[in-house]
Enzyme design. Structure first.
Site, short mmCIF file in Angstrom:
data_model
loop_
_atom_site.label_atom_id
_atom_site.label_comp_id
_atom_site.label_asym_id
_atom_site.label_seq_id
_atom_site.Cartn_x
_atom_site.Cartn_y
_atom_site.Cartn_z
N ARG A 96 0.83 -1.20 0.00
CA ARG A 96 0.00 0.00 0.00
C ARG A 96 0.87 1.26 0.00
O ARG A 96 2.05 1.22 0.31
CB ARG A 96 -0.90 0.04 1.25
CG ARG A 96 -2.03 -0.96 1.22
CD ARG A 96 -2.71 -1.06 2.56
NE ARG A 96 -1.88 -1.74 3.56
CZ ARG A 96 -2.22 -1.94 4.82
NH1 ARG A 96 -3.37 -1.49 5.26
NH2 ARG A 96 -1.43 -2.58 5.65
N LYS B 277 1.76 1.93 7.44
CA LYS B 277 2.08 1.13 8.63
C LYS B 277 2.90 1.93 9.63
O LYS B 277 3.49 2.96 9.30
CB LYS B 277 2.86 -0.13 8.21
CG LYS B 277 2.02 -1.19 7.53
CD LYS B 277 0.72 -1.52 8.26
CE LYS B 277 0.90 -2.36 9.50
NZ LYS B 277 -0.41 -2.64 10.16
N TYR C 112 -1.15 4.37 10.72
CA TYR C 112 -1.50 3.39 11.76
C TYR C 112 -0.32 3.29 12.71
O TYR C 112 0.82 3.17 12.27
CB TYR C 112 -1.74 2.00 11.14
CG TYR C 112 -3.02 1.91 10.35
CD1 TYR C 112 -4.26 2.01 10.95
CD2 TYR C 112 -2.98 1.69 8.98
CE1 TYR C 112 -5.43 1.93 10.22
CE2 TYR C 112 -4.15 1.61 8.23
CZ TYR C 112 -5.37 1.73 8.85
OH TYR C 112 -6.53 1.65 8.13
N HIS D 21 -0.80 1.55 16.21
CA HIS D 21 -1.00 0.33 17.02
C HIS D 21 -0.04 0.27 18.20
O HIS D 21 0.64 -0.72 18.42
CB HIS D 21 -0.85 -0.92 16.14
CG HIS D 21 -1.86 -0.99 15.03
ND1 HIS D 21 -3.22 -1.07 15.26
CD2 HIS D 21 -1.72 -0.95 13.68
CE1 HIS D 21 -3.87 -1.10 14.11
NE2 HIS D 21 -2.99 -1.01 13.15
N GLU E 280 -5.98 4.47 13.60
CA GLU E 280 -6.94 3.54 14.22
C GLU E 280 -7.74 4.15 15.37
O GLU E 280 -8.72 3.56 15.80
CB GLU E 280 -6.23 2.25 14.69
CG GLU E 280 -5.29 2.39 15.88
CD GLU E 280 -3.86 2.78 15.48
OE1 GLU E 280 -3.66 3.20 14.32
OE2 GLU E 280 -2.96 2.70 16.33
N ASP F 103 -2.70 -7.26 15.08
CA ASP F 103 -2.07 -5.93 15.15
C ASP F 103 -2.27 -5.29 16.52
O ASP F 103 -1.56 -4.36 16.89
CB ASP F 103 -2.57 -5.01 14.03
CG ASP F 103 -4.08 -4.89 14.00
OD1 ASP F 103 -4.77 -5.62 14.74
OD2 ASP F 103 -4.58 -4.06 13.24
#
Ligand SMILES: NC(=O)c1ccc[n+]([C@@H]2O[C@H](COP(=O)([O-])OP(=O)(O)OC[C@H]3O[C@@H](n4cnc5c(N)ncnc54)[C@H](O)[C@@H]3O)[C@@H](O)[C@H]2O)c1
Length: 362
Positions: free
Chosen positions: A15, A75, A94, A96, A118, A270
C-alpha cells in the site's frame, strides 16, 4: 505544509498512503507533496502520475523524512525508520502502540506528534480509518483460510462449501464488528456453516436478521467459545477493544482441542492477537503449526490487495488530510474532536488513555 510520502518497508507491504488523486487535492489546497520514488508502484501508481498531480519525487526515504512537516504513512514506523524521524515531526499513520512499546518510546523521546489512524473517530464514535482495512482483512481472512485448509499446505483438506452429500466446513468468527461481519459475509457466500460470537447483542441481532437464521449467532462467553472452537475448521479472531491490547478469548487449552489441520486466522494480531497461541507472522512466512493447528497472523493483511486497499484507505483518510492541510495541524486538532481522538503521542507524552494504560504509562 510539506507532506512526505515514504515507501512502505514492512515485509510484503504494497500500500501507499497517498494516491495521485489525493495528491492533487492536497496540492490544490496549498500543500507541497514529496513522494519517495516508486512508493506507489506496488499499488499501481507511477511516479509520472504523482508528478502530473503536482508532487515532487524524492530519490530517498531520508529526503522525504528530512523535509516533511507531516509524514503520511500506512504502517507504523519500523526500527529502520526510527533514525529518520525528526524531533517534533507529525506522523499520521496506523501506530497500534498498544502492541508497540518500543515504538512508543521512540515517539516520546523524539516528541513526535503521532496521530494514529486507528483511533481517529467519526461522529457516533466509529473508527472510519480502521473500517475499510478491517473490511478487507475480514474478507481476505476467509479466502486465506480456505486456501490454508488445503491438504498440500498442511491443512485438514476441508472444502469450506463442501459438496452435496458432505458436511460443509465450519467457520467460527469471534467478533462481529467490521472485520468479523465481512468474514461472515464471505464464509456464508462460500456455503460454509458459520457461527459468529460477540458481546454486543445489537451486532448479533443485525447479523441474525441479515442472514435470516443461515448464520448462527452466539453470545461470546468462555463456554460458547470453547464449544465452537473445538468444532471449527476455520477460526477467525476479529475482536477489538479500541486502542487497547486485544483480550485473549481463546486459550491454549481450547486450541489443543481443535482438529489437526484446522486453521486459525487472527486478524486482531495488530493489537496483540486474541488467541493464546498466536504470534505475529509476515507475508514471507505467513503461517506456523502449533498443536497441529495452522496459525496465520499477518498484521498487514490488506497489503495482499494493495490496489483496493490503497484506494479504500486513502478515500477514508482524505477528509482528515484535507482538514490538516486547510487549517494547519494545530488548528485542525483543536477544532475537530474526531481527529484529536487520533492523537496518541504529543510533547513527549502518551495522550490516548487506552494506549497509556496498555503500555503501563497510566
Ligand atoms: N491483521 C490485519 O491486517 C488487520 C487489518 C485491519 C484490521 N485489523 C484489526 O482487526 C481487529 C478488529 O477490527 P474491527 O474493525 O473489526 O473492530 P470492530 O470494533 O469493528 O469490531 C470488534 C468487535 O469485537 C467485539 N468484541 C470485543 N470483545 C469481545 C469478546 N471478548 N468476545 C467477542 N467479541 C468481542 C466488539 O463488540 C466488536 O463488535 C482490530 O485489532 C483491527 O486493528 C487487522
Amino acid at each position: 505544509m510539506l507532506i512526505g510520502v515514504p515507501q512502505e518497508i514492512k515485509i510484503g507491504e504494497t500500500r501507499v498512503s497517498m494516491t495521485p488523486s489525493l495528491c492533487r487535492r492536497c496540492v490544490s489546497l496549498g500543500a507541497k507533496v514529496l513522494v519517495q520514488k516508486s512508493a506507489g508502484n506496488s499499488a499501481g501508481f507511477t511516479d509520472a502520475e504523482y508528478r502530473a498531480a503536482g508532487a515532487d519525487i524524492a530519490n530517498s526515504a531520508r529526503r522525504v523524512w528530512r523535509e516533511a512537516d507531516m509524514i503520511l504513512k500506512v504502517k507504523e514506523p519500523l526500527p529502520a525508520e526510527y533514525g529518520l524521524m525528526r524531533n517534533e515531526q507529525t506522523i499520521f499513520t496506523y501506530l497500534h502502540l498498544a502492541a508497540g512499546a518500543e515504538l512508543a518510546k521512540v515517539l516520546l523521546k523524539k516528541r513526535i506528534l503521532g496521530i494514529a489512524y486507528e483511533t481517529v473517530e467519526a461522529t457516533g464514535g466509529s473508527y472510519p480509518l480502521l473500517q475499510p482495512m478491517s473490511q478487507i482483512a475480514g474478507r481476505l481472512s476467509i479466502q486465506i483460510g480456505a486456501y490454508r485448509l488445503q491438504s498440500q499446505l498442511g491443512g485438514s483438506g476441508v472444502l469450506l462449501g463442501g459438496i452435496p452429500g458432505t458436511m460443509p466446513g465450519h467457520v467460527v468468527v469471534i467478533g462481529a464488528g467490521n472485520s468479523g461481519a465481512h468474514a461472515v459475509q464471505m464464509a456464508a457466500g462460500m456455503g460454509a456453516r458459520v457461527t459468529v460470537l460477540d458481546l454486543d447483542m445489537r451486532k448479533l441481532e443485525a447479523l441474525d436478521i441479515d442472514y435470516r437464521g443461515r448464520v448462527v449467532t452466539l453470545m461470546s462467553n468462555p463456554a460458547n467459545i470453547e464449544n465452537e472452537v473445538a468444532d471449527a475448521d476455520l477460526l477467525i479472531g476479529a475482536v477489538l477493544i479500541p486502542a487497547a491490547k486485544a483480550p485473549i478469548v481463546v486459550s491454549r487449552k481450547m486450541v489443543k482441542k481443535m482438529r489437526p489441520g484446522s486453521v486459525i486466522v487472527d486478524i486482531a494480531i495488530d493489537q496483540g492477537g486474541c488467541i493464546e497461541t498466536i504470534r505475529p507472522t509476515s507475508h514471507s512466512e505467513p503461517t506456523y503449526l502449533e498443536h497441529g493447528v495452522v496459525h496465520y497472523a499477518v498484521p498487514n493483511m490488506p497489503a495482499l490487495v494493495g490496489r483496493t486497499s490503497t484506494i479504500g484507505l486513502t478515500q477514508a483518510t482524505e477528509p482528515f488530510v484535507a482538514l490538516l492541510v486547510q487549517k494547519g495541524i494545530e488548528r485542525a486538532i483543536a477544532e475537530h474532536k474526531g481527529l484529536a481522538a487520533g492523537v496518541n503521542t504529543r510533547n513527549g507524552k502518551i495522550t490516548c488513555e487506552a494506549v497509556a494504560k496498555a503500555l503501563g504509562y497510566a
